[in-house]
Design a protein around this motif. Structure first.
Motif, PDB file in Angstrom:
ATOM      1  N   LYS A 119      61.524  41.712  -0.202  1.00 16.21           N
ATOM      2  CA  LYS A 119      60.348  42.206  -0.267  1.00 16.21           C
ATOM      3  C   LYS A 119      59.609  42.600   1.023  1.00 16.21           C
ATOM      4  CE  LYS A 119      56.255  43.962  -2.783  1.00 16.21           C
ATOM      5  NZ  LYS A 119      54.671  43.568  -3.760  1.00 16.21           N
ATOM      6  N   LEU A 120      59.695  42.942   2.093  1.00 14.36           N
ATOM      7  CA  LEU A 120      59.124  43.547   3.126  1.00 14.36           C
ATOM      8  C   LEU A 120      57.426  43.521   3.096  1.00 14.36           C
ATOM      9  CD1 LEU A 120      59.568  43.231   6.162  1.00 14.36           C
ATOM     10  CD2 LEU A 120      59.904  46.093   5.917  1.00 14.36           C
ATOM     11  N   GLU A 149      59.250  38.192   1.671  1.00 11.49           N
ATOM     12  CA  GLU A 149      58.623  38.032   0.181  1.00 11.49           C
ATOM     13  C   GLU A 149      60.613  37.974  -0.887  1.00 11.49           C
ATOM     14  OE1 GLU A 149      57.216  39.449  -4.097  1.00 11.49           O
ATOM     15  OE2 GLU A 149      55.229  38.411  -2.609  1.00 11.49           O
ATOM     16  N   VAL A 150      60.185  36.573  -0.915  1.00 10.04           N
ATOM     17  CA  VAL A 150      61.962  36.180  -1.077  1.00 10.04           C
ATOM     18  C   VAL A 150      61.756  35.302  -2.316  1.00 10.04           C
ATOM     19  CG1 VAL A 150      62.926  36.139   0.965  1.00 10.04           C
ATOM     20  CG2 VAL A 150      62.076  34.080  -0.064  1.00 10.04           C
ATOM     21  N   ARG A 151      62.697  35.272  -3.166  1.00  9.55           N
ATOM     22  CA  ARG A 151      62.807  34.577  -4.738  1.00  9.55           C
ATOM     23  C   ARG A 151      62.929  33.102  -4.519  1.00  9.55           C
ATOM     24  NH1 ARG A 151      66.250  38.755  -8.395  1.00  9.55           N
ATOM     25  NH2 ARG A 151      64.808  39.909  -8.858  1.00  9.55           N
ATOM     26  N   SER A 152      63.843  32.854  -3.254  1.00 11.65           N
ATOM     27  CA  SER A 152      64.577  31.350  -3.459  1.00 11.65           C
ATOM     28  C   SER A 152      64.274  31.394  -1.443  1.00 11.65           C
ATOM     29  CB  SER A 152      66.233  31.563  -3.963  1.00 11.65           C
ATOM     30  OG  SER A 152      66.216  29.763  -3.173  1.00 11.65           O
ATOM     31  N   ASP A 160      58.593  35.367   8.712  1.00  9.08           N
ATOM     32  CA  ASP A 160      57.286  34.545   7.567  1.00  9.08           C
ATOM     33  C   ASP A 160      58.296  34.236   6.246  1.00  9.08           C
ATOM     34  OD1 ASP A 160      56.427  33.298   9.027  1.00  9.08           O
ATOM     35  OD2 ASP A 160      54.256  34.687   9.147  1.00  9.08           O
ATOM     36  N   LEU A 161      58.508  33.305   5.424  1.00  7.42           N
ATOM     37  CA  LEU A 161      59.389  33.579   4.274  1.00  7.42           C
ATOM     38  C   LEU A 161      58.494  32.922   3.232  1.00  7.42           C
ATOM     39  CD1 LEU A 161      62.733  32.958   5.431  1.00  7.42           C
ATOM     40  CD2 LEU A 161      61.892  35.079   4.615  1.00  7.42           C
ATOM     41  N   THR A 162      57.994  33.504   1.533  1.00  7.62           N
ATOM     42  CA  THR A 162      57.375  32.917   1.532  1.00  7.62           C
ATOM     43  C   THR A 162      57.694  33.499  -0.189  1.00  7.62           C
ATOM     44  OG1 THR A 162      55.828  35.065   1.240  1.00  7.62           O
ATOM     45  CG2 THR A 162      55.105  33.226   2.033  1.00  7.62           C
ATOM     46  N   ALA A 198      68.838  30.157   4.994  1.00  6.81           N
ATOM     47  CA  ALA A 198      70.294  29.692   5.137  1.00  6.81           C
ATOM     48  C   ALA A 198      70.386  31.235   5.139  1.00  6.81           C
ATOM     49  CB  ALA A 198      71.566  28.841   4.288  1.00  6.81           C
ATOM     50  N   ALA A 199      70.430  32.011   4.884  1.00  7.97           N
ATOM     51  CA  ALA A 199      70.743  34.236   5.377  1.00  7.97           C
ATOM     52  C   ALA A 199      69.910  33.766   6.769  1.00  7.97           C
ATOM     53  CB  ALA A 199      70.409  34.751   4.338  1.00  7.97           C
ATOM     54  N   ALA A 200      68.894  33.898   6.905  1.00 10.68           N
ATOM     55  CA  ALA A 200      68.189  34.576   7.994  1.00 10.68           C
ATOM     56  C   ALA A 200      69.223  34.069   9.441  1.00 10.68           C
ATOM     57  CB  ALA A 200      66.880  33.937   8.571  1.00 10.68           C
TER      58      ALA A 200
END
Length: 335
Positions: free
Chosen positions: A167-168, A107-110, A248-250, A116-118
């Motif tokens: 947040k993992l 879980e990410v803020r943006s 998976d980024l949410t 881009a970071a990954a």
């Protein structure tokens, strides 16, 4: 004279007895030496006959012993162990081939910044982004699905960096040893290549058309099998050299995959009601602003119509007051 001759005879007998004793001693010593030589020779012969029975096979004139000795020396040169026993493989001689995979949900803020970071982490480790799929759920939320391929020796490092980007929520990892499969495919590939080469040699030496046609069919079949094995070998090499990481980024408070959110609480209902109230006021203001020109025009027209009607009513009230005396005079004059 007789005494001297007797003395000479006795001395001659003594010398003869002494010589006979010496000869007997010599013969006795010689016999003992011969018997010891014979017994020593028999023991050596017995040892020579027993040696082949301990080896692989007997042979005439000690050939079995020579062959056993040659075989033993050959085994000693090869590794110092008999050929019947399998030598244990030395540790580290055979490479281990492992397929590693992992799945992360973070879980990410943006989401765009996290993507881009990954990508930068994967490329910095010498890997690549195999798949990238970004989906917008509504006007506020969007999610991203990434498949990264990274070298095996940087697998754990990349996992730590990706898990620390937000947040993992979940993490799974798997490792599968495919060393036996890799060795089997390599062996079958080498055998199939040799088979294809033999068929080509037979085609070069074939003279009859029927033989050439039959060999072409066989070559085509074996070539197809070889290409299939090469494809398997390439796939195994790719999966064992590069690990696969699915991410998976949410964003926070994003809806589920099927579009449904969690059950709302009191604060959620209060916030939703306030948002609805503000939205209603905003739409009312927008509607009033859109209708204001029409309302203003209608008001001006209504005011104008009202004034016209008043003027007409006033005009109708003054006309009877002016015409009434005229009528009376006419009547009086008429009298």
């Amino acid at each position: 004279m007789e005494r001297n001759s007797g003395t000479d005879r006795s001395s001659a007998r003594g010398r003869a007895v002494l010589v006979a004793g010496v000869l007997g001693l010599v013969l006795a010593v010689g016999g003992c030496g011969a018997s010891s030589d014979v017994s020593g020779g028999n023991e050596k012969a017995a040892d020579g006959k027993a040696a082949p029975r301990e080896g692989f096979a007997d042979g005439p004139d000690g050939a079995g012993a020579d062959e056993g000795g040659a075989a033993s020396s050959a085994r000693e040169r090869a590794g110092g162990k008999p050929s019947g026993s399998k030598a244990a493989p030395k540790p580290g001689t055979a490479a281990t081939h492992v397929i590693r995979t992992a799945t992360l949900s973070v879980e990410v803020r943006s989401v765009p910044k996290a993507v881009a970071a990954a990508r930068a982490v994967a490329e910095g480790a010498g890997g690549l982004v195999a798949t990238e799929n970004t989906e917008r759920l509504d006007d506020t939320y969007e999610t991203s699905h990434l498949v990264l391929r990274v070298p095996q020796d940087r697998f754990q490092e990349v996992l730590r960096e990706l898990a620390g980007s937000g947040k993992l929520l979940s993490r799974t990892s798997n490792a599968k040893d495919v060393t036996d499969q890799v060795v089997d495919v390599e062996s079958r590939t080498a055998t199939q290549r040799a088979s294809v080469a033999r068929v080509r040699e037979l085609m070069d030496r074939a003279e009859k058309i029927s033989d050439v046609v039959a060999l072409e069919g066989e070559l085509s079949s074996r070539q197809s099998d070889l290409e299939s094995l090469l494809a398997q070998q390439s796939s195994l090499k790719d999966r064992t050299s590069l690990a696969t990481i699915t991410v998976d980024l949410t964003p926070p408070d994003a809806p589920d995959a099927d579009g449904r959110e969690e059950d709302p609480g009191f604060l959620d209902a209060l916030g939703g009601g306030w948002d609805a109230f503000v939205t209603m006021l905003r739409w009312i203001a927008v509607a009033f602003g859109a209708a204001f020109p029409f309302l203003l025009t209608a008001a001006l027209l209504a005011l104008l119509v009202r004034r016209v009607l008043r003027a007409r009513r006033a005009a109708r009230g003054t006309v009877p007051a002016v015409t009434a005396p005229a009528t009376g005079k006419d009547g009086a004059s008429a009298h």
